[in-house]
Write a protein that holds these residues in place. Sequence first.
Motif, PDB file in Angstrom:
ATOM      1  N   PRO A  12      -7.239 -21.319  -0.178  1.00  0.00           N
ATOM      2  CA  PRO A  12      -8.105 -20.164   0.037  1.00  0.00           C
ATOM      3  C   PRO A  12      -7.649 -19.239   1.169  1.00  0.00           C
ATOM      4  O   PRO A  12      -8.360 -18.313   1.530  1.00  0.00           O
ATOM      5  CB  PRO A  12      -9.445 -20.812   0.374  1.00  0.00           C
ATOM      6  CG  PRO A  12      -9.057 -22.043   1.142  1.00  0.00           C
ATOM      7  CD  PRO A  12      -7.766 -22.517   0.490  1.00  0.00           C
ATOM      8  N   ASP A  13      -6.479 -19.486   1.707  1.00  0.00           N
ATOM      9  CA  ASP A  13      -5.995 -18.648   2.802  1.00  0.00           C
ATOM     10  C   ASP A  13      -5.567 -17.272   2.309  1.00  0.00           C
ATOM     11  O   ASP A  13      -5.307 -17.064   1.120  1.00  0.00           O
ATOM     12  CB  ASP A  13      -4.829 -19.323   3.518  1.00  0.00           C
ATOM     13  CG  ASP A  13      -5.242 -20.608   4.222  1.00  0.00           C
ATOM     14  OD1 ASP A  13      -6.412 -20.700   4.647  1.00  0.00           O
ATOM     15  OD2 ASP A  13      -4.401 -21.517   4.318  1.00  0.00           O
ATOM     16  N   GLU A  14      -5.451 -16.351   3.253  1.00  0.00           N
ATOM     17  CA  GLU A  14      -4.994 -14.991   2.973  1.00  0.00           C
ATOM     18  C   GLU A  14      -3.480 -14.916   3.159  1.00  0.00           C
ATOM     19  O   GLU A  14      -2.895 -15.736   3.863  1.00  0.00           O
ATOM     20  CB  GLU A  14      -5.650 -13.996   3.937  1.00  0.00           C
ATOM     21  CG  GLU A  14      -7.162 -13.954   3.838  1.00  0.00           C
ATOM     22  CD  GLU A  14      -7.764 -13.095   4.931  1.00  0.00           C
ATOM     23  OE1 GLU A  14      -8.640 -12.294   4.622  1.00  0.00           O
ATOM     24  OE2 GLU A  14      -7.348 -13.238   6.101  1.00  0.00           O
ATOM     25  N   VAL A  15      -2.888 -13.902   2.544  1.00  0.00           N
ATOM     26  CA  VAL A  15      -1.459 -13.658   2.689  1.00  0.00           C
ATOM     27  C   VAL A  15      -1.287 -12.199   3.094  1.00  0.00           C
ATOM     28  O   VAL A  15      -1.883 -11.300   2.486  1.00  0.00           O
ATOM     29  CB  VAL A  15      -0.695 -13.929   1.363  1.00  0.00           C
ATOM     30  CG1 VAL A  15       0.796 -13.695   1.550  1.00  0.00           C
ATOM     31  CG2 VAL A  15      -0.964 -15.341   0.868  1.00  0.00           C
ATOM     32  N   GLY A  16      -0.473 -11.970   4.125  1.00  0.00           N
ATOM     33  CA  GLY A  16      -0.237 -10.618   4.598  1.00  0.00           C
ATOM     34  C   GLY A  16       0.642  -9.821   3.641  1.00  0.00           C
ATOM     35  O   GLY A  16       1.425 -10.385   2.865  1.00  0.00           O
ATOM     36  N   PHE A  17       0.511  -8.506   3.711  1.00  0.00           N
ATOM     37  CA  PHE A  17       1.282  -7.616   2.838  1.00  0.00           C
ATOM     38  C   PHE A  17       2.781  -7.866   2.992  1.00  0.00           C
ATOM     39  O   PHE A  17       3.497  -8.004   2.002  1.00  0.00           O
ATOM     40  CB  PHE A  17       0.947  -6.152   3.154  1.00  0.00           C
ATOM     41  CG  PHE A  17       1.603  -5.180   2.221  1.00  0.00           C
ATOM     42  CD1 PHE A  17       0.983  -4.808   1.038  1.00  0.00           C
ATOM     43  CD2 PHE A  17       2.843  -4.638   2.517  1.00  0.00           C
ATOM     44  CE1 PHE A  17       1.593  -3.915   0.159  1.00  0.00           C
ATOM     45  CE2 PHE A  17       3.464  -3.744   1.651  1.00  0.00           C
ATOM     46  CZ  PHE A  17       2.829  -3.385   0.477  1.00  0.00           C
ATOM     47  N   ALA A  18       3.259  -7.931   4.226  1.00  0.00           N
ATOM     48  CA  ALA A  18       4.698  -8.130   4.467  1.00  0.00           C
ATOM     49  C   ALA A  18       5.157  -9.479   3.908  1.00  0.00           C
ATOM     50  O   ALA A  18       6.248  -9.577   3.339  1.00  0.00           O
ATOM     51  CB  ALA A  18       5.009  -8.029   5.954  1.00  0.00           C
ATOM     52  N   GLN A  19       4.335 -10.505   4.046  1.00  0.00           N
ATOM     53  CA  GLN A  19       4.691 -11.822   3.516  1.00  0.00           C
ATOM     54  C   GLN A  19       4.730 -11.786   1.985  1.00  0.00           C
ATOM     55  O   GLN A  19       5.611 -12.383   1.368  1.00  0.00           O
ATOM     56  CB  GLN A  19       3.705 -12.876   4.000  1.00  0.00           C
ATOM     57  CG  GLN A  19       4.103 -14.280   3.602  1.00  0.00           C
ATOM     58  CD  GLN A  19       3.134 -15.337   4.118  1.00  0.00           C
ATOM     59  OE1 GLN A  19       2.128 -15.045   4.733  1.00  0.00           O
ATOM     60  NE2 GLN A  19       3.441 -16.585   3.828  1.00  0.00           N
ATOM     61  N   LEU A  20       3.790 -11.076   1.367  1.00  0.00           N
ATOM     62  CA  LEU A  20       3.816 -10.931  -0.094  1.00  0.00           C
ATOM     63  C   LEU A  20       5.112 -10.258  -0.530  1.00  0.00           C
ATOM     64  O   LEU A  20       5.740 -10.665  -1.500  1.00  0.00           O
ATOM     65  CB  LEU A  20       2.623 -10.108  -0.582  1.00  0.00           C
ATOM     66  CG  LEU A  20       1.291 -10.823  -0.644  1.00  0.00           C
ATOM     67  CD1 LEU A  20       0.168  -9.837  -0.963  1.00  0.00           C
ATOM     68  CD2 LEU A  20       1.316 -11.950  -1.660  1.00  0.00           C
ATOM     69  N   ALA A  63      -6.275 -12.036  -0.613  1.00  0.00           N
ATOM     70  CA  ALA A  63      -6.622 -13.375  -1.087  1.00  0.00           C
ATOM     71  C   ALA A  63      -7.199 -13.251  -2.488  1.00  0.00           C
ATOM     72  O   ALA A  63      -7.737 -12.202  -2.862  1.00  0.00           O
ATOM     73  CB  ALA A  63      -7.640 -14.028  -0.159  1.00  0.00           C
ATOM     74  N   LEU A  64      -7.076 -14.326  -3.260  1.00  0.00           N
ATOM     75  CA  LEU A  64      -7.672 -14.341  -4.596  1.00  0.00           C
ATOM     76  C   LEU A  64      -9.170 -14.561  -4.492  1.00  0.00           C
ATOM     77  O   LEU A  64      -9.645 -15.344  -3.669  1.00  0.00           O
ATOM     78  CB  LEU A  64      -7.081 -15.470  -5.441  1.00  0.00           C
ATOM     79  CG  LEU A  64      -5.665 -15.289  -5.966  1.00  0.00           C
ATOM     80  CD1 LEU A  64      -5.255 -16.510  -6.785  1.00  0.00           C
ATOM     81  CD2 LEU A  64      -5.527 -14.031  -6.790  1.00  0.00           C
ATOM     82  N   THR A  65      -9.904 -13.887  -5.350  1.00  0.00           N
ATOM     83  CA  THR A  65     -11.319 -14.187  -5.537  1.00  0.00           C
ATOM     84  C   THR A  65     -11.403 -15.406  -6.456  1.00  0.00           C
ATOM     85  O   THR A  65     -10.393 -15.873  -6.987  1.00  0.00           O
ATOM     86  CB  THR A  65     -12.036 -13.003  -6.205  1.00  0.00           C
ATOM     87  OG1 THR A  65     -11.462 -12.809  -7.505  1.00  0.00           O
ATOM     88  CG2 THR A  65     -11.911 -11.733  -5.370  1.00  0.00           C
TER      89      THR A  65
END
Length: 124
Positions: free
Chosen positions: A36-44, A84-86
């Motif tokens: 459930p963690d978030e991912v930053g734009f740069a990491q994506l 993050a995914l819903t």
Amino acid sequence: MTGDLFSPACPTRQLLDRIGDKWTSMLIKVLAEAHPDEVGFAQLRRRVPGVSHKMLSQTLRSLRRDGLVTRRVEPTVPPRVYYALTDLGMSLDAPLSVVRTWAERHIAAIEQARITFGREHDDG
């Protein structure tokens, strides 16, 4: 509600166009792995080789519009943006995983078919 899949105005057809996109499939996979963690734009951007800044932004915007992804902005300079995914987006990971697995399992046969087709249709 069921529409006419063969009508360009059909909402289901439009959604299939979105989720059938290669960038969508890759982003859903990356975000699902982090869930459930978030991912930053740069990491994506680093995790999805070949995607341009513009295409990544457009795809994430479409996924947000469809309720599959959330976006959070940290008010820093420059701003940091996280995705993050819903729950709805997470529910898409399993079906897309099946398609990815099928592609990996059958890529050799597909590549052979392409070679055969090229030989049969060589205009040179």
